[in-house]
Design an enzyme around this catalytic site. Structure first.
Site, PDB file in Angstrom:
ATOM      1  CB  ALA A  12      -1.113   0.000   1.080  1.00  0.00           C
ATOM      2  CB  SER A  40       0.223  -2.741  -5.938  1.00  0.00           C
ATOM      3  OG  SER A  40      -0.473  -1.409  -6.032  1.00  0.00           O
ATOM      4  CB  CYS A  44      -9.254  -3.526   3.382  1.00  0.00           C
ATOM      5  SG  CYS A  44      -7.931  -2.540   4.613  1.00  0.00           S
ATOM      6  CG  ASN A 315      -3.273   4.031  -0.412  1.00  0.00           C
ATOM      7  OD1 ASN A 315      -2.947   4.148  -1.416  1.00  0.00           O
ATOM      8  ND2 ASN A 315      -3.847   2.961   0.293  1.00  0.00           N
ATOM      9  CE1 TYR A 438     -34.108  18.274   7.047  1.00  0.00           C
ATOM     10  CE2 TYR A 438     -34.688  20.696   6.579  1.00  0.00           C
ATOM     11  CZ  TYR A 438     -35.152  19.405   6.789  1.00  0.00           C
ATOM     12  OH  TYR A 438     -36.441  19.049   6.883  1.00  0.00           O
TER      13      TYR A 438
END
Length: 569
Positions: A12, A40, A44, A315, A438
């Site tokens: 990473a 690379s 995860c 990263n 909102y």
């Protein structure tokens, strides 16, 4: 003047730092080495390949435009020389050389560097137990692990799986086994909850209950003592309390920084592993940088050393290092500790400190728990979200927020908003008046973060005194011997069922009728107030306080929290 940058590690941080530097100094040379043949990749994503959410393991090793990130890609597209199956064995700081060894041929060589990047990552923690080398026992470290685990499941070889550890990887793998493949899945955890120290016992129990509803079994407070097998394959997991059948075992007991080579080179390392770096990601040698899962950075809330092995952080640190290799002065100040984990249709997320970790760090803190709709109450698609805020009593500083809710973007969006502010030492007042976008399909007019801060303010003022669902359970479990008066402040139609089940203990006076029915509420007993989410019961507490009641307890989160926690009333 051109440089030669050597990068040890290609998962990473290494590739990120190498590529960023090469863009800034295209005339310089970068050599990246890794002892594996795989580089690379998105580690995860492994649980989601095992679960089937990611269909092809190659996707973990490709760019967004579907190019495989292999040595050829890095050479042709990025201008970086990559040597796979090459292990760094020694760093000679005086002569600025890295000694390497070919993992296949044993051939040794030396690489000279102007600047060096250590990106050696971390390795799964091994337990060192009898039988740990049996076939079927796996760690989750690289795509090869993912392929092996999924292949065994898809062949029908796995009917029972045992996960050791209830942290991120353990929970994600438990979901992968139980959800997609219908495997009978058990999690063994040495502590008394899932995600220890990261979330409170109340939130942990909510997450646990949801996973149990989806077929996952948990055993807490248990120590795995060994493994047994037949014909070289695991069949049993032995704990200090039971024996579990197992066709597959995942050991997810944390990771250990791969910092031995740095320590042997005389770099400043933590006694438990990991390389100390400054805000520029430099080690104590100004020509050597380090980052990712093998680095120790600063926790911006506690000001203490922090080890946070996350791909996202690696990263970001990689870009910082890339800039600074090219003469920049980009800073990585530290971390507040943000996370999110998917648990079937829900998720658990957080940033900063939980109450337990805050107290462990020396803060005199409290926490408050709130359940509120994630959108306007009148909008047709809405869900309840649970958030808990930890606050320093003296300074009113917000130390962290954790939450449990749907697996959509609503909750993690709130957590990310909090994470962005925590490094600035915000107070309750900053969140009470925090400006958030909102519209009814996305939020309530008074957003849950605003309301959560207001709840914390009221708690510190002493006008909203209460317990969470765990505190309610303690009171409810003692109902036969205690004098607590449980008062449901909802309308009669809502309170009717619990009253029928518990006629001697569950009472009902709607909040709007309290002043007219005070004669039904005793003054000489603790009064425990309950409503749907804790809002009306808070109003009821104010009313009873005004009438001289001295021992009134509000249940934060109300019946919504009680149900999620699993208390049967």
């Amino acid at each position: 003047m051109s440089q030669h940058i050597v990068v040890i590690g290609g998962v990473a941080l290494g590739p990120k730092a190498a590529c960023r530097f090469k863009r800034l100094e295209p005339g310089s040379t970068v050599t990246m080495i890794d002892q594996s043949s795989l580089i690379s990749y998105g580690g995860c994503g492994i649980p989601y390949y095992v679960s089937g959410d990611v269909s092809d393991a190659k996707e973990l090793c490709t760019t967004s435009f579907h190019m495989v990130r292999d040595p050829k890609f890095f050479k042709e597209v990025k201008g970086i020389d990559v040597q796979i199956l090459t292990k760094a064995t020694k760093i000679d700081r005086e002569n600025k050389q890295v000694e390497v060894e070919n993992a296949t041929t044993g051939e040794k060589a030396s690489l000279s560097y102007d600047k060096l990047v250590i990106a050696t990552g971390a390795s799964p923690r091994k337990l060192g137990l009898p039988g740990e080398d049996l076939k079927g026992i796996s760690y989750v470290a690289n795509p090869d692990d993912a392929l092996r685990i999924r292949e065994g499941i898809s062949k029908g070889e796995v009917g029972n799986a045992v996960i050791v550890g209830a942290g991120f990887i353990g929970l994600e793998m438990a979901e992968a086994f139980a959800d997609m493949w219908g495997v009978e899945t058990t999690v063994v955890e040495i502590t008394d909850q899932i995600m220890p120290r990261l979330v409170s016992p109340a939130l942990a129990t909510m997450g646990q209950k949801h996973m149990e509803e989806n077929g996952v079994t948990f055993h807490f407070g248990e120590v795995v003592e060994g493994f047994e097998g037949e014909d070289g394959k695991v069949t049993k997991v032995i704990t200090n309390k039971r024996t579990l059948d197992a066709d597959a075992v995942i050991i997810a007991a944390g990771v250990v920084p791969n910092s031995k080579i740095a320590e042997e080179a005389g770099l400043n390392c933590h006694q438990l592993g990991g390389v100390f770096v400054d805000e520029f990601m430099r080690t104590n040698d100004p020509d050597i940088y380090c980052g990712g899962d093998c680095a120790i950075v600063k926790n911006l809330i506690t000001d203490q050393p922090a080890f946070l092995p996350l791909g996202s952080m690696a990263n970001r640190q990689g870009r910082v290092i890339g800039n600074n290799l090219a003469g920049g002065e980009t800073r990585f100040d530290g971390v507040v500790g943000s996370f999110v984990v998917k648990l079937f249709e829900t998720s658990m997320a957080g940033t900063g400190l939980s109450l337990d970790s805050a107290k462990h760090a020396g803060f005199d803190a409290i926490s408050v728990l709130l359940i509120q709709l994630d959108r306007a109450h009148f909008y047709p698609t809405k869900e309840l979200m649970t958030l808990e805020m930890t606050v320093d009593k003296k300074t009113r500083r917000v130390l962290g927020v954790q939450g449990f809710g749907s697996s959509g973007d609503a909750m993690v969006g709130r957590i990310n908003a909090v994470a962005a502010l925590l490094k600035s030492e915000p107070t309750i007042d900053d969140f009470s008046n925090m400006e958030l976008a909102y519209s009814p399909p996305f939020a309530a007019a008074m957003d849950i973060l605003n309301t959560l801060a207001n709840l914390a303010d009221n708690a510190l003022r002493g006008i909203n005194r209460g317990v969470g669902p765990d505190g309610f359970q303690e009171l409810w479990d003692k109902r036969e011997t205690s004098e607590c008066f449980f008062l449901d402040c909802r309308e009669h139609s809502d309170a009717e069922k619990p009253m029928e089940r518990n006629p001697e203990h569950w009472h009902n006076v709607p909040q709007g009728e309290i002043y007219n029915r005070l004669n039904e509420i005793p003054t000489d007993k603790p009064v425990v107030l309950v409503c749907n989410t804790g809002a009306r019961s808070y109003e009821a507490q104010i009313m009873l306080d005004e009438k001289g009641y001295e021992n009134v307890i509000n249940v934060h989160g109300g019946m919504a929290a009680i149900k999620k926690y699993g208390v049967n009333v």
